[in-house]
Design a protein around this motif. Structure first.
Motif, mmCIF file in Angstrom:
data_model
loop_
_atom_site.group_PDB
_atom_site.id
_atom_site.type_symbol
_atom_site.label_atom_id
_atom_site.label_comp_id
_atom_site.label_asym_id
_atom_site.label_seq_id
_atom_site.Cartn_x
_atom_site.Cartn_y
_atom_site.Cartn_z
ATOM 1 N N UNK A 1 0.727 -1.188 0.054
ATOM 2 C CA UNK A 1 -0.018 -0.094 -0.164
ATOM 3 C C UNK A 1 0.927 1.228 -0.057
ATOM 4 N N UNK A 2 0.326 2.172 -0.733
ATOM 5 C CA UNK A 2 1.006 3.584 -0.402
ATOM 6 C C UNK A 2 0.685 4.025 1.018
ATOM 7 N N UNK A 3 1.358 5.026 1.533
ATOM 8 C CA UNK A 3 1.006 5.753 2.901
ATOM 9 C C UNK A 3 -0.234 6.040 2.977
ATOM 10 N N UNK A 4 -0.713 6.942 2.000
ATOM 11 C CA UNK A 4 -1.947 7.430 1.885
ATOM 12 C C UNK A 4 -2.740 7.606 0.625
ATOM 13 N N UNK A 5 -3.802 7.551 0.511
ATOM 14 C CA UNK A 5 -4.471 7.490 -0.883
ATOM 15 C C UNK A 5 -5.816 8.331 -1.012
ATOM 16 N N UNK A 6 -5.610 8.780 -2.352
ATOM 17 C CA UNK A 6 -6.927 9.658 -2.438
ATOM 18 C C UNK A 6 -8.297 8.886 -2.715
ATOM 19 N N UNK A 7 -9.210 9.253 -2.384
ATOM 20 C CA UNK A 7 -10.615 8.360 -2.660
ATOM 21 C C UNK A 7 -11.620 9.376 -2.627
ATOM 22 N N UNK B 1 -12.830 -0.944 1.218
ATOM 23 C CA UNK B 1 -11.630 -0.689 1.829
ATOM 24 C C UNK B 1 -11.715 -0.798 3.423
ATOM 25 N N UNK B 2 -12.767 -0.233 4.083
ATOM 26 C CA UNK B 2 -13.067 -0.383 5.349
ATOM 27 C C UNK B 2 -13.297 -1.733 5.652
ATOM 28 N N UNK B 3 -14.104 -2.356 5.183
ATOM 29 C CA UNK B 3 -14.425 -3.878 5.429
ATOM 30 C C UNK B 3 -13.147 -4.944 5.085
ATOM 31 N N UNK B 4 -12.426 -4.420 4.307
ATOM 32 C CA UNK B 4 -10.969 -5.338 4.219
ATOM 33 C C UNK B 4 -9.869 -4.726 5.136
ATOM 34 N N UNK B 5 -10.436 -3.872 6.116
ATOM 35 C CA UNK B 5 -9.501 -3.391 7.104
ATOM 36 C C UNK B 5 -8.088 -2.802 6.445
ATOM 37 N N UNK B 6 -8.213 -2.069 5.282
ATOM 38 C CA UNK B 6 -6.996 -1.430 4.741
ATOM 39 C C UNK B 6 -6.809 0.016 5.162
ATOM 40 N N UNK C 1 -3.583 4.427 5.510
ATOM 41 C CA UNK C 1 -3.767 2.957 5.210
ATOM 42 C C UNK C 1 -2.972 2.385 6.199
ATOM 43 N N UNK C 2 -3.463 0.949 6.671
ATOM 44 C CA UNK C 2 -3.220 0.425 7.863
ATOM 45 C C UNK C 2 -1.854 -0.122 7.616
ATOM 46 N N UNK C 3 -1.312 -0.563 6.424
ATOM 47 C CA UNK C 3 -0.016 -0.958 6.042
ATOM 48 C C UNK C 3 0.718 0.045 5.690
#
Length: 420
Positions: free
Chosen positions: A92-98, A107-112, A312-314
């Motif tokens: 994952x990137x550190x942060x992403x636009x959405x 993304x929330x349901x996948x804990x990302x 991002x969580x990662x």
């Protein structure tokens, strides 16, 4: 909404707000830690807005270095595919636009993505954002993204000279008048009176037509199960949509919105239906011969979308990503960003110095209008639903089969709608 032709004024001075967090003073400035910020802002006013944020971030977060993860493509169509692949590969990137809203559900349901609720209080966002926006951003009682700005989707842009040459001097008030103007332009030698792009831009047009024919309440009901996609009112709207598409450029499926916009600039089209990021782009391209108005029949409806960023969580550099988010969340950051991008601040307390006439009007419309979300930009529907709608519209653009389009949209709603 009144019209504007003025160029963007100068943005606020380069003096940056130093944020008082772990990413501020006290870090070792000698060795910079990179922060990968994943966006689709690659050109025009969007890139100008991003550049303004980067300048703020660089000054506000010593020891942190911006790393661009940009993937070009309007509405993030290409970027989302790349992002999903990276997330699945645990890269994952550190942060992403959405887009704020339902688009983040997967993304929330996948804990990302990480819970940012505590940061909202710490950064003053809870009090500074409109209650309706907070409600849309909240999922399972938590807040997951930081909105950088709000755009209006349901706007028509017009080439003044092309319209004047055809004797069109007044903005159409309803769909009937709009279609009559399109026909007048065609009779005056404009083969494609409406500049149109690929699938997601066609979804924007369809949504605007649906708002005109259904009204804001029944339009909202399309995304919570209260309004049936297979009903007669929707079929009427789809037929109106088909009529309007018939006045667009035949190569629409191969164009993104800037390429469709060029048809407007070059005088090959009289109108383009597109979000208000167009104003900043037209001004940056030194084209002043335009006017704008709310899509005919939409009345005071403000169809909104909000650009936002997540943690991002990662994330490899969570401290740097948090400093980026805090820059995005600050009143100064929102002013600098939106003044360049052509949107309006999500924060109600952000300064509007340096804003155009259009942006000032949009701020007032946002306060007084009737807000409705956008499926084309993820505030009304999830990403899989949006993908299904885009695919249905791509097929319709080739076949022209209105019945098949309605059937496909109804099937998507049955699969993805969240019941009230």
């Amino acid at each position: 909404m009144r019209t504007t032709r003025r160029a963007l004024a100068a943005v606020v001075s380069a003096a940056a707000l130093l944020v008082a967090s772990g990413c501020g003073a006290g870090e070792d400035d000698a060795t910079a830690s990179t922060v990968e910020v994943f966006t689709w802002w690659a050109e025009g006013g969007e890139k100008a807005g991003l550049d303004a944020l980067v300048s703020r971030f660089t000054a506000a977060c010593p020891g942190q270095e911006f790393q661009s993860g940009v993937i070009a493509g309007g509405a993030g169509v290409n970027a989302k595919q790349v992002l999903n692949a990276r997330l699945q590969q645990n890269d994952p990137p550190d942060t992403f636009q959405a887009h704020a809203g339902a688009e983040l559900l997967d993304h929330i349901n996948a804990a990302q993505v990480s819970d940012l609720t505590a940061r909202y209080e710490a950064w003053g966002l809870t009090a500074a954002l409109p209650a309706g926006l907070i409600e849309t951003l909240t999922v399972n009682g938590k807040l997951w993204s930081v909105p950088a700005g709000v755009h209006r989707a349901n706007v028509v842009w017009a080439n003044d000279q092309v319209l004047a040459d055809a004797g069109i001097l007044v903005a159409p008030k309803n769909l009937k008048e709009f279609v009559a103007n399109l026909e007048k332009l065609r009779r005056n030698g404009i083969e494609s009176p409406l500049a149109l792009g690929r699938d997601w831009t066609q979804l924007m047009l369809l949504e605007a037509v649906l708002i005109s024919d259904l009204g804001s309440k029944r339009f909202n009901g399309l995304f919570n199960g209260e309004t049936k996609w297979d009903g007669k009112p929707v079929r009427t709207a789809i037929d109106d949509f088909a009529t309007i598409v018939g006045y667009s450029n035949p190569d629409r499926d191969s164009l993104d919105w800037p390429q469709a916009e060029q048809l407007l600039i070059d005088g090959k089209a009289g109108y383009q239906m597109m979000g208000d990021w167009v104003a900043a782009d037209l001004d940056q391209k030194n084209f002043s011969g335009y006017d704008s108005f709310t899509f005919p029949g939409n009345g005071k409806t403000f169809q909104w979308l909000a650009d936002s960023f997540v943690l991002t969580t990662g994330a490899a550099n969570p401290a740097g990503a948090e400093c980026w988010l805090r820059t995005v969340a600050s009143p100064e950051g929102q002013q600098a960003f939106n003044a360049r991008k052509g949107s309006i601040p999500a924060r109600t307390d952000a300064p509007t110095v340096g804003f155009t006439d259009y942006q000032i009007e949009a701020v007032e419309d946002w306060k007084s209008g009737t807000p409705v979300p956008s499926c084309a930009h993820g505030s009304a529907c999830s990403q899989p639903w949006q993908n299904a709608a885009n695919a249905a519209l791509g097929a319709f653009s080739t076949s022209g089969d209105a019945a098949a389009l309605q059937a496909a949209l109804a099937a998507a709603a049955r699969q993805f709608v969240r019941q009230p």
